[in-house]
Design an enzyme around this catalytic site. Structure first.
Site, mmCIF file in Angstrom:
data_model
loop_
_atom_site.group_PDB
_atom_site.id
_atom_site.type_symbol
_atom_site.label_atom_id
_atom_site.label_comp_id
_atom_site.label_asym_id
_atom_site.label_seq_id
_atom_site.Cartn_x
_atom_site.Cartn_y
_atom_site.Cartn_z
ATOM 1 N N PRO A 74 -5.837 -86.597 19.907
ATOM 2 C CA PRO A 74 -4.695 -85.695 19.986
ATOM 3 C C PRO A 74 -5.044 -84.287 20.464
ATOM 4 C CG PRO A 74 -5.232 -86.233 17.704
ATOM 5 C CD PRO A 74 -6.016 -87.167 18.570
ATOM 6 N N ASN A 75 -4.187 -83.799 21.312
ATOM 7 C CA ASN A 75 -4.216 -82.434 21.852
ATOM 8 C C ASN A 75 -5.278 -82.226 22.923
ATOM 9 O OD1 ASN A 75 -2.054 -81.347 20.237
ATOM 10 N ND2 ASN A 75 -3.439 -81.570 18.502
ATOM 11 N N ARG A 91 -5.566 -73.924 27.178
ATOM 12 C CA ARG A 91 -5.496 -72.944 26.085
ATOM 13 C C ARG A 91 -6.830 -72.945 25.346
ATOM 14 N NH1 ARG A 91 0.018 -74.188 22.957
ATOM 15 N NH2 ARG A 91 -0.457 -72.120 22.205
ATOM 16 N N TYR A 108 -12.911 -74.301 23.621
ATOM 17 C CA TYR A 108 -13.063 -75.606 24.286
ATOM 18 C C TYR A 108 -13.465 -75.505 25.761
ATOM 19 C CZ TYR A 108 -10.763 -77.160 20.038
ATOM 20 O OH TYR A 108 -10.457 -77.397 18.715
ATOM 21 N N ASN A 152 -13.899 -88.878 21.396
ATOM 22 C CA ASN A 152 -13.620 -87.615 20.722
ATOM 23 C C ASN A 152 -12.263 -87.815 20.053
ATOM 24 O OD1 ASN A 152 -12.906 -85.106 19.845
ATOM 25 N ND2 ASN A 152 -13.496 -84.038 21.721
ATOM 26 N N ALA A 174 -8.566 -84.162 15.960
ATOM 27 C CA ALA A 174 -8.376 -83.918 14.529
ATOM 28 C C ALA A 174 -8.372 -85.207 13.708
ATOM 29 C CB ALA A 174 -7.086 -83.136 14.301
ATOM 30 N N HIS A 223 -11.200 -86.069 11.212
ATOM 31 C CA HIS A 223 -11.277 -85.547 9.849
ATOM 32 C C HIS A 223 -10.277 -86.206 8.905
ATOM 33 C CE1 HIS A 223 -13.409 -82.673 12.275
ATOM 34 N NE2 HIS A 223 -12.303 -82.262 12.856
ATOM 35 N N ASP A 233 -12.071 -97.711 10.624
ATOM 36 C CA ASP A 233 -12.050 -99.163 10.402
ATOM 37 C C ASP A 233 -11.964 -99.915 11.722
ATOM 38 O OD1 ASP A 233 -12.249 -98.800 7.674
ATOM 39 O OD2 ASP A 233 -10.139 -99.200 7.252
ATOM 40 N N GLU A 285 -19.846 -90.444 19.145
ATOM 41 C CA GLU A 285 -18.810 -89.489 18.712
ATOM 42 C C GLU A 285 -19.131 -88.137 19.350
ATOM 43 O OE1 GLU A 285 -18.679 -89.008 14.445
ATOM 44 O OE2 GLU A 285 -17.390 -87.225 14.579
ATOM 45 N N HIS A 324 -17.888 -84.068 20.006
ATOM 46 C CA HIS A 324 -17.015 -82.913 19.770
ATOM 47 C C HIS A 324 -17.439 -81.781 20.684
ATOM 48 C CE1 HIS A 324 -15.131 -84.905 16.489
ATOM 49 N NE2 HIS A 324 -16.328 -85.256 16.065
ATOM 50 N N SER A 359 -16.572 -78.577 20.568
ATOM 51 C CA SER A 359 -16.943 -77.374 19.807
ATOM 52 C C SER A 359 -17.963 -77.743 18.728
ATOM 53 C CB SER A 359 -15.697 -76.760 19.160
ATOM 54 O OG SER A 359 -15.153 -77.646 18.186
ATOM 55 N N ARG A 378 -17.236 -74.087 12.179
ATOM 56 C CA ARG A 378 -15.799 -73.783 12.112
ATOM 57 C C ARG A 378 -15.289 -73.980 10.674
ATOM 58 N NH1 ARG A 378 -12.778 -76.569 16.982
ATOM 59 N NH2 ARG A 378 -11.192 -75.077 16.291
ATOM 60 N N ARG A 428 -13.240 -79.166 9.085
ATOM 61 C CA ARG A 428 -13.755 -79.841 10.295
ATOM 62 C C ARG A 428 -15.173 -80.377 10.081
ATOM 63 N NH1 ARG A 428 -9.927 -78.510 14.221
ATOM 64 N NH2 ARG A 428 -9.032 -76.454 13.842
HETATM 65 O O1 CA2 Z 1 -14.462 -79.930 19.167
HETATM 66 C C1 CA2 Z 1 -13.813 -80.944 19.383
HETATM 67 O O2 CA2 Z 1 -13.970 -81.651 20.381
HETATM 68 C C2 CA2 Z 1 -12.712 -81.369 18.395
HETATM 69 O O3 CA2 Z 1 -12.744 -82.782 18.282
HETATM 70 C C3 CA2 Z 1 -11.403 -80.901 19.019
HETATM 71 C C4 CA2 Z 1 -10.197 -81.125 18.096
HETATM 72 C C5 CA2 Z 1 -10.462 -80.561 16.704
HETATM 73 O O4 CA2 Z 1 -9.380 -80.881 15.844
HETATM 74 C C6 CA2 Z 1 -11.747 -81.097 16.111
HETATM 75 O O5 CA2 Z 1 -11.950 -80.494 14.858
HETATM 76 C C7 CA2 Z 1 -12.926 -80.785 17.018
HETATM 77 C C8 CA2 Z 1 -8.961 -80.415 18.660
HETATM 78 C C9 CA2 Z 1 -8.646 -80.746 20.070
HETATM 79 C C10 CA2 Z 1 -7.599 -79.782 20.534
HETATM 80 O O6 CA2 Z 1 -7.860 -79.509 21.888
HETATM 81 C C11 CA2 Z 1 -7.237 -78.451 22.466
HETATM 82 C C12 CA2 Z 1 -7.708 -78.057 23.675
HETATM 83 C C13 CA2 Z 1 -7.148 -76.983 24.307
HETATM 84 C C14 CA2 Z 1 -6.101 -76.302 23.717
HETATM 85 C C15 CA2 Z 1 -5.631 -76.683 22.490
HETATM 86 C C16 CA2 Z 1 -6.192 -77.788 21.848
#
Ligand code: CA2
Length: 146
Positions: free
Chosen positions: A11-12, A19, A24, A75, A78, A81, A88, A99, A101, A103, A108, A112
């Site tokens: 997601p996201n 952004r 990121y 990846n 969220a 977590h 599963d 896996e 990530h 960041s 953080r 996370r």
């Molecule tokens: O660091 C990572 O790759 C994460 O998996 C990214 C997730 C975050 O919830 C994890 O804790 C760590 C969030 C992805 C959101 O990606 C965005 C990218 C650009 C703008 C907004 C969100």
């Protein structure tokens, strides 16, 4: 037959490059998918790239990988977590899974710093930016060559 990697972004991650570049970076999801495809090609591996904001769709993609993929690079965003269901699914298909990530989740928020996947993953790469996906492909290629 050419072996294939399932690349899953959760997601996201479709917002990558639009952004929060301080967290990121500036690469887009399309950039990530093409960097993974290029890295995989060096090892004669194909890639199926999936991005979804929906837990069930991610689980379906993982299940489908059992039919025609040799490994997974994920990846989970969220869902890392929160999702016992994705854990599963990965346990269930028993494919070597990297896996990733972008960041450094350990630098953080506390929420996370727990992953439902890390203890069953073949490797975990955090905080390397989008280059972490390339490292994951290389590691998966080594494991598949064993
Ligand atoms: O660091 C990572 O790759 C994460 O998996 C990214 C997730 C975050 O919830 C994890 O804790 C760590 C969030 C992805 C959101 O990606 C965005 C990218 C650009 C703008 C907004 C969100």
């Amino acid at each position: 037959m050419t072996a294939r990697i399932l690349l899953v972004n959760g997601p996201n991650l479709n917002l990558l490059g639009t952004r929060e570049p301080e967290i990121y970076g500036s690469a887009t999801l399309a950039d990530v998918e093409s960097l993974v495809t290029r890295a995989a090609r060096d090892f004669s591996l194909e890639v199926r790239a999936v991005q979804s904001n929906h837990e069930g769709e991610i689980i379906d993609a993982i299940h489908a990988a059992r039919e025609d993929c040799a490994a997974i690079v994920i990846n989970p965003g969220a869902f890392t977590h929160t999702s016992i269901a994705i854990r599963d699914a990965i346990s269930g298909v028993a494919l070597p899974t990297a896996e990733v990530h972008i960041s450094n989740v350990h630098a953080r928020e506390a929420f996370r710093q727990h992953s439902y996947l890390s203890d069953i993953a073949a490797c975990v790469i955090v905080g390397c930016g989008v280059q972490g996906y390339e490292f994951a492909v290389r590691r998966i290629a080594s494991l598949l060559a064993e």
